[in-house]
Design a protein around this motif. Sequence first.
Motif, PDB file in Angstrom:
ATOM      1  N   ARG A 287      17.732  17.060  95.000  1.00  0.00           N
ATOM      2  CA  ARG A 287      17.736  15.628  94.728  1.00  0.00           C
ATOM      3  C   ARG A 287      19.155  15.160  94.433  1.00  0.00           C
ATOM      4  N   GLU A 288      19.579  14.134  95.151  1.00  0.00           N
ATOM      5  CA  GLU A 288      20.910  13.592  94.942  1.00  0.00           C
ATOM      6  C   GLU A 288      20.906  12.642  93.745  1.00  0.00           C
ATOM      7  N   PRO A 289      22.017  12.579  93.002  1.00  0.00           N
ATOM      8  CA  PRO A 289      22.072  11.652  91.861  1.00  0.00           C
ATOM      9  C   PRO A 289      21.959  10.216  92.333  1.00  0.00           C
ATOM     10  N   MET A 290      21.296   9.378  91.511  1.00  0.00           N
ATOM     11  CA  MET A 290      21.100   7.973  91.862  1.00  0.00           C
ATOM     12  C   MET A 290      22.431   7.236  91.863  1.00  0.00           C
ATOM     13  N   LYS A 291      22.509   6.271  92.765  1.00  0.00           N
ATOM     14  CA  LYS A 291      23.722   5.467  92.861  1.00  0.00           C
ATOM     15  C   LYS A 291      23.801   4.507  91.685  1.00  0.00           C
ATOM     16  N   VAL A 292      24.992   4.364  91.110  1.00  0.00           N
ATOM     17  CA  VAL A 292      25.227   3.424  90.003  1.00  0.00           C
ATOM     18  C   VAL A 292      25.747   2.117  90.596  1.00  0.00           C
ATOM     19  N   PHE A 293      25.067   1.018  90.260  1.00  0.00           N
ATOM     20  CA  PHE A 293      25.430  -0.278  90.816  1.00  0.00           C
ATOM     21  C   PHE A 293      26.394  -1.011  89.889  1.00  0.00           C
ATOM     22  N   PRO A 294      27.199  -1.926  90.457  1.00  0.00           N
ATOM     23  CA  PRO A 294      28.177  -2.655  89.630  1.00  0.00           C
ATOM     24  C   PRO A 294      27.504  -3.456  88.507  1.00  0.00           C
ATOM     25  N   LEU A 295      28.202  -3.523  87.386  1.00  0.00           N
ATOM     26  CA  LEU A 295      27.651  -4.225  86.229  1.00  0.00           C
ATOM     27  C   LEU A 295      27.403  -5.702  86.532  1.00  0.00           C
ATOM     28  N   ASN A 296      28.342  -6.342  87.263  1.00  0.00           N
ATOM     29  CA  ASN A 296      28.161  -7.774  87.513  1.00  0.00           C
ATOM     30  C   ASN A 296      26.940  -8.039  88.384  1.00  0.00           C
ATOM     31  N   MET A 297      26.609  -7.101  89.268  1.00  0.00           N
ATOM     32  CA  MET A 297      25.403  -7.255  90.083  1.00  0.00           C
ATOM     33  C   MET A 297      24.146  -7.152  89.210  1.00  0.00           C
ATOM     34  N   VAL A 298      24.134  -6.187  88.293  1.00  0.00           N
ATOM     35  CA  VAL A 298      22.991  -6.031  87.381  1.00  0.00           C
ATOM     36  C   VAL A 298      22.810  -7.294  86.541  1.00  0.00           C
ATOM     37  N   LEU A 299      23.925  -7.864  86.075  1.00  0.00           N
ATOM     38  CA  LEU A 299      23.836  -9.048  85.219  1.00  0.00           C
ATOM     39  C   LEU A 299      23.408 -10.289  86.006  1.00  0.00           C
ATOM     40  N   ARG A 300      23.789 -10.361  87.296  1.00  0.00           N
ATOM     41  CA  ARG A 300      23.326 -11.497  88.103  1.00  0.00           C
ATOM     42  C   ARG A 300      21.823 -11.404  88.344  1.00  0.00           C
ATOM     43  N   ALA A 301      21.350 -10.181  88.539  1.00  0.00           N
ATOM     44  CA  ALA A 301      19.914  -9.996  88.771  1.00  0.00           C
ATOM     45  C   ALA A 301      19.115 -10.103  87.481  1.00  0.00           C
ATOM     46  N   CYS A 302      19.717  -9.680  86.371  1.00  0.00           N
ATOM     47  CA  CYS A 302      18.995  -9.625  85.082  1.00  0.00           C
ATOM     48  C   CYS A 302      19.843 -10.276  83.985  1.00  0.00           C
ATOM     49  N   PRO A 303      20.019 -11.579  83.992  1.00  0.00           N
ATOM     50  CA  PRO A 303      20.893 -12.226  82.994  1.00  0.00           C
ATOM     51  C   PRO A 303      20.352 -12.183  81.572  1.00  0.00           C
ATOM     52  N   THR A 304      19.037 -12.013  81.400  1.00  0.00           N
ATOM     53  CA  THR A 304      18.437 -12.055  80.050  1.00  0.00           C
ATOM     54  C   THR A 304      18.953 -10.939  79.164  1.00  0.00           C
ATOM     55  N   ILE A 305      19.312  -9.795  79.751  1.00  0.00           N
ATOM     56  CA  ILE A 305      19.753  -8.640  78.954  1.00  0.00           C
ATOM     57  C   ILE A 305      20.997  -8.958  78.139  1.00  0.00           C
ATOM     58  N   SER A 306      21.798  -9.949  78.588  1.00  0.00           N
ATOM     59  CA  SER A 306      23.043 -10.287  77.875  1.00  0.00           C
ATOM     60  C   SER A 306      22.778 -10.773  76.459  1.00  0.00           C
ATOM     61  N   ASP A 307      21.618 -11.393  76.244  1.00  0.00           N
ATOM     62  CA  ASP A 307      21.298 -11.914  74.910  1.00  0.00           C
ATOM     63  C   ASP A 307      21.162 -10.807  73.878  1.00  0.00           C
ATOM     64  N   TYR A 308      20.956  -9.560  74.332  1.00  0.00           N
ATOM     65  CA  TYR A 308      20.719  -8.449  73.408  1.00  0.00           C
ATOM     66  C   TYR A 308      21.944  -7.539  73.276  1.00  0.00           C
ATOM     67  N   ARG A 377       8.992   8.989  89.673  1.00  0.00           N
ATOM     68  CA  ARG A 377       9.330   8.735  91.083  1.00  0.00           C
ATOM     69  C   ARG A 377      10.801   9.065  91.362  1.00  0.00           C
ATOM     70  N   ALA A 378      11.674   8.713  90.407  1.00  0.00           N
ATOM     71  CA  ALA A 378      13.097   9.028  90.586  1.00  0.00           C
ATOM     72  C   ALA A 378      13.330  10.526  90.602  1.00  0.00           C
ATOM     73  N   GLU A 379      12.565  11.264  89.816  1.00  0.00           N
ATOM     74  CA  GLU A 379      12.708  12.712  89.768  1.00  0.00           C
ATOM     75  C   GLU A 379      12.308  13.348  91.099  1.00  0.00           C
ATOM     76  N   ARG A 380      11.344  12.704  91.810  1.00  0.00           N
ATOM     77  CA  ARG A 380      10.905  13.202  93.121  1.00  0.00           C
ATOM     78  C   ARG A 380      11.750  12.626  94.259  1.00  0.00           C
ATOM     79  N   GLY A 381      12.726  11.779  93.927  1.00  0.00           N
ATOM     80  CA  GLY A 381      13.567  11.167  94.940  1.00  0.00           C
ATOM     81  C   GLY A 381      12.897  10.015  95.658  1.00  0.00           C
TER      82      GLY A 381
END
Length: 404
Positions: A287-308, A377-381
Amino acid sequence: MQSGSVTTPFGRRSMTLGMLASQYMSREIEPETSADKWKLFRALCEAKPKLGISERALSVMSALLSFYPETTLSEENGLIVFPSNMQLSLRAHGMAEATLRRHIAALVDAGLLARRDSPNGKRYARKYGDGAIVEAYGFSLAPLLSRAREIEQIAADVEMERQQLRRLRERLTICRRDISKLIDVALEEGVNGNWDAIHQHYRRLVVAIPRVATAATLTTILEEMEMLREEISNLLELRVKMDILSANHDQIERHKQNSESESLIELEPSSRKEQGEKSRQTIEPQREPMKVFPLNMVLRACPTISDYGPGGAVARPRDLMQAAVVVSSMLCVSPSAYQGACEVMGPENASAVMACILERAGHIKSPGGYLRDLTSRAERGEFSLGPMLMALLRARGGSDRLAS
């Protein structure tokens, strides 16, 4: 039970309703009623704050009780004492006569003493030939005896309040010590938080503690101070959890590096069985390690997390991980479930997944179960974070596309 007509004071002293009340109460004493005079006096000293009498008035009462010949107050032994002003002054530690009269009047007004004045205002007793008292004029201790149970109950209440106040002060002392030392360790370790405002709040609470406080006042201050201690403790606990996650992440990375270096070493199998086992291991997909996505992309998709995040914002990956710990606790995700996600996906991806779950929390029945399913599911790829982020971006009307 006492009987007889109402007695009025001698001379220019006026009659009051309080004097009448004391005499009426004295008539209702049951014949078997008795009390140890010194135990009753100690209870009277305890009940002093509730009865509105001073220490000097208690000194006068102690002197009057010392003239009562028996240890037990009862109607059988008579309840009149008749010392002269000079004798009473001596037993009241040399109290001036004018002061003596003032405190006697206070005891009468408090319903603890009654006057039984003679026709000429003198205090004396008329006796039989055998020494038995026929008639006595002076001060009646009957009001004190009639209120014995009331005084003892008031004394018990005062003692209970004193113990409650002592316990509150002890809790307040411990809470002040805890807050002071927790703030010190937070500043020393550089824990995120508005520590200036927290310290100022703490100082305001300390200054608000009065020198002479009631239980109600201390309870209010203690509740607010305990809430402040809980807030500080939560901030420090969050920091500790983040340190543990970071340490585990480093350990996982070191384990990966060690595994990769060991895989370079070629070992000659000593038997066909070992050769077969090695062949099967090489056939199994890794199993290959999961790709890490840019922080700004995560925040655009999930802006609510910034409040915490720390200070209500997420500016770097560590802030996202810190916010994810808060959100996992808020959504009742067990620490083991989140820890498992970090181990399989990596802390960065696990925190991004928590941000996605928070964004869709209203549509997810069990966030903890959902996270465990994604981890399996991630563990099974079979799970990738990219499609989840893209779906959220499309839902928000974004046009971001996954970089190759």
